[in-house]
Write a protein that holds these residues in place. Structure first.
Motif, mmCIF file in Angstrom:
data_model
loop_
_atom_site.group_PDB
_atom_site.id
_atom_site.type_symbol
_atom_site.label_atom_id
_atom_site.label_comp_id
_atom_site.label_asym_id
_atom_site.label_seq_id
_atom_site.Cartn_x
_atom_site.Cartn_y
_atom_site.Cartn_z
ATOM 1 N N ILE A 37 -26.983 -27.019 -25.887
ATOM 2 C CA ILE A 37 -27.260 -26.506 -27.249
ATOM 3 C C ILE A 37 -26.018 -25.796 -27.785
ATOM 4 C CG2 ILE A 37 -28.611 -24.835 -28.601
ATOM 5 C CD1 ILE A 37 -31.003 -25.422 -26.855
ATOM 6 N N SER B 182 -25.497 -14.860 -22.356
ATOM 7 C CA SER B 182 -25.612 -13.847 -21.304
ATOM 8 C C SER B 182 -24.906 -14.272 -20.030
ATOM 9 C CB SER B 182 -27.081 -13.632 -20.934
ATOM 10 O OG SER B 182 -27.859 -13.370 -22.044
ATOM 11 N N GLY C 277 -28.808 -18.192 -35.229
ATOM 12 C CA GLY C 277 -29.905 -18.035 -34.267
ATOM 13 C C GLY C 277 -30.529 -16.684 -34.523
HETATM 14 N N1 LIG Z 1 -32.810 -11.607 -24.732
HETATM 15 C C1 LIG Z 1 -31.852 -10.927 -24.153
HETATM 16 O O1 LIG Z 1 -32.105 -9.947 -23.427
HETATM 17 C C2 LIG Z 1 -30.417 -11.285 -24.368
HETATM 18 C C3 LIG Z 1 -29.423 -10.299 -24.197
HETATM 19 C C4 LIG Z 1 -28.090 -10.620 -24.459
HETATM 20 C C5 LIG Z 1 -27.760 -11.911 -24.827
HETATM 21 N N2 LIG Z 1 -28.740 -12.855 -24.979
HETATM 22 C C6 LIG Z 1 -28.332 -14.201 -25.365
HETATM 23 O O2 LIG Z 1 -28.570 -14.373 -26.756
HETATM 24 C C7 LIG Z 1 -28.898 -15.733 -27.009
HETATM 25 C C8 LIG Z 1 -30.236 -15.783 -27.750
HETATM 26 O O3 LIG Z 1 -31.227 -15.179 -26.938
HETATM 27 P P1 LIG Z 1 -32.585 -14.600 -27.563
HETATM 28 O O4 LIG Z 1 -33.177 -13.726 -26.509
HETATM 29 O O5 LIG Z 1 -32.345 -14.045 -28.919
HETATM 30 O O6 LIG Z 1 -33.459 -15.945 -27.661
HETATM 31 P P2 LIG Z 1 -34.676 -16.254 -28.657
HETATM 32 O O7 LIG Z 1 -35.429 -17.342 -28.001
HETATM 33 O O8 LIG Z 1 -35.383 -14.991 -29.014
HETATM 34 O O9 LIG Z 1 -33.943 -16.815 -29.957
HETATM 35 C C9 LIG Z 1 -33.238 -18.019 -30.005
HETATM 36 C C10 LIG Z 1 -33.248 -18.512 -31.453
HETATM 37 O O10 LIG Z 1 -32.340 -19.610 -31.567
HETATM 38 C C11 LIG Z 1 -32.914 -20.555 -32.441
HETATM 39 N N3 LIG Z 1 -32.295 -21.852 -32.191
HETATM 40 C C12 LIG Z 1 -32.767 -22.911 -31.493
HETATM 41 N N4 LIG Z 1 -31.877 -23.928 -31.544
HETATM 42 C C13 LIG Z 1 -30.823 -23.490 -32.287
HETATM 43 C C14 LIG Z 1 -29.620 -24.082 -32.706
HETATM 44 N N5 LIG Z 1 -29.285 -25.320 -32.353
HETATM 45 N N6 LIG Z 1 -28.802 -23.366 -33.491
HETATM 46 C C15 LIG Z 1 -29.098 -22.101 -33.846
HETATM 47 N N7 LIG Z 1 -30.243 -21.486 -33.475
HETATM 48 C C16 LIG Z 1 -31.089 -22.175 -32.696
HETATM 49 C C17 LIG Z 1 -34.401 -20.508 -32.124
HETATM 50 O O11 LIG Z 1 -35.168 -21.061 -33.209
HETATM 51 C C18 LIG Z 1 -34.613 -19.011 -31.924
HETATM 52 O O12 LIG Z 1 -34.979 -18.374 -33.126
HETATM 53 C C19 LIG Z 1 -28.900 -16.449 -25.661
HETATM 54 O O13 LIG Z 1 -27.651 -17.040 -25.428
HETATM 55 C C20 LIG Z 1 -29.121 -15.315 -24.684
HETATM 56 O O14 LIG Z 1 -28.610 -15.566 -23.402
HETATM 57 C C21 LIG Z 1 -30.058 -12.566 -24.781
#
Ligand SMILES: NC(=O)c1ccc[n+]([C@@H]2O[C@H](COP(=O)([O-])OP(=O)(O)OC[C@H]3O[C@@H](n4cnc5c(N)ncnc54)[C@H](O)[C@@H]3O)[C@@H](O)[C@H]2O)c1
Length: 312
Positions: free
Chosen positions: A94, A117, A8
């Motif tokens: 997912i 998160s 991801g």
């Molecule tokens: N954004 C934040 O502040 C934050 C902080 C800590 C943790 N997180 C966690 O990190 C994770 C990702 O968040 P993000 O902000 O990077 O989201 P994002 O939307 O920026 O990125 C998600 C990515 O996952 C890809 N994706 C979709 N389906 C997938 C699959 N089946 N397998 C692998 N990749 C896939 C998408 O194409 C996208 O590039 C989430 O679980 C979120 O809760 C986010």
């Protein structure tokens, strides 16, 4: 050079790629959407440029960057990796589907860590043969600047998985904290949600403008909280410490707390709040994020410089 898979490649995945590559690991960065990969690399480049400008890289940005290889093939991504960091969208279904594939494809010795998160890892690994190697390693945003990582095992996560995850995070320069029992939102987001929901209610009830609430955090609470947490903060707000604080304010705190009642947040209200904050044209969020990271780096540098002086 240890191989790491980042699964991801959105906001968090691209930042993790930088964290591991900066620490000398060979990184394969995977996303099912091939269009996400060049975007992720340009985020890495921007972040490297910023770190370099602050003198925070021990080597040339190009050599760090050369350790990151992108792929849209999950099998290829996890090949030879003994640590996998998952960063797919925050949806239980997912994550469940993805962890089932990872458990089949990854080396049996590999740790499967989720950046989730809010979702305890037990909610999406229950039926996996390799569930003992699954764990949460929830980063702060962005992990290449803010180093705290919440490590949270399921009841069935092997002790060895916990130990190796903590060791890996320390080895790449992060600061892992161990959550003792699974809870939705872990610690960071439970605290964040409590504040954010109350902020929303204060705004929606017309008690304060959005700008007023923003300033209350950025000019006061947040300033203190960048040095110490809520308990130490309160202990300094009464002459004789925490017990004195609660003796003076405990009852009123409880009364305020019971009036803070949860309620749904309507999308129309969110749109109104956004309009109040940003006007008709939405700002360039990527540019604002980059500016935030730059200012965070300044804060981190200031804290690091004072770390030895005996203060918080
Ligand atoms: N954004 C934040 O502040 C934050 C902080 C800590 C943790 N997180 C966690 O990190 C994770 C990702 O968040 P993000 O902000 O990077 O989201 P994002 O939307 O920026 O990125 C998600 C990515 O996952 C890809 N994706 C979709 N389906 C997938 C699959 N089946 N397998 C692998 N990749 C896939 C998408 O194409 C996208 O590039 C989430 O679980 C979120 O809760 C986010």
């Amino acid at each position: 050079m240890d191989q790491v898979a980042i699964v991801g490649a959105g906001l968090i995945g691209s930042s993790w790629a930088l964290v591991f590559a900066r620490a000398g690991r060979a990184v394969r960065l995977y996303d099912p959407d091939p269009a996400a990969l060049p975007v992720a690399l340009s985020r890495v480049d921007g972040a490297l440029e910023m770190l370099e400008a602050h003198g925070l890289l021990g080597e040339q940005p190009a050599s760090i960057r050369s350790r990151i290889v992108v792929t849209a093939d999950l099998r290829e991504a996890v090949r030879d990796a003994l640590y996998v960091q998952e960063n797919a969208p925050e949806r239980t279904a997912i994550k469940a589907e993805l962890f089932a594939r990872l458990d089949t494809l990854a080396d049996p010795r590999a740790i499967l860590a989720s950046s989730t998160s809010t979702i305890p890892v037990s909610q999406f690994t229950q039926d996996l043969p390799g569930r003992g190697r699954c764990i949460v390693a929830h980063p702060s945003t962005p992990p290449h600047v803010l180093r705290l990582v919440e490590v949270c095992p399921a009841p069935w996560t092997h002790e060895d998985t916990v130990t190796r995850t903590l060791e890996m995070q320390e080895a790449v320069g992060q600061v892992p904290t161990l959550i003792r029992k699974e809870v939705q939102g872990f610690v960071l987001n439970r605290l964040q949600v409590a504040l954010a929901c109350e902020a929303f209610r204060l705004w929606e009830d017309g008690i304060a403008s959005a700008d007023h609430i923003e300033k209350t955090v950025s000019e006061t609470l947040g300033m203190r909280w960048s040095l110490m947490g809520p308990f130490e903060t309160l202990s300094l707000n009464a002459p004789d410490g925490l017990a004195d604080y609660f003796a003076r304010f405990g009852e009123i705190m409880h009364r305020i707390n019971t009036s803070q009642v949860a309620r749904p947040i309507a999308p129309e209200a969110v749109a109104q709040l956004e309009a109040e904050l940003f006007g008709d044209a939405p700002p360039d969020f990527a540019a604002k994020r980059s500016r935030r990271d730059e200012r965070l780096l300044g804060l981190v540098a200031a804290k690091t410089a004072r770390a030895g002086d005996g203060e918080a």
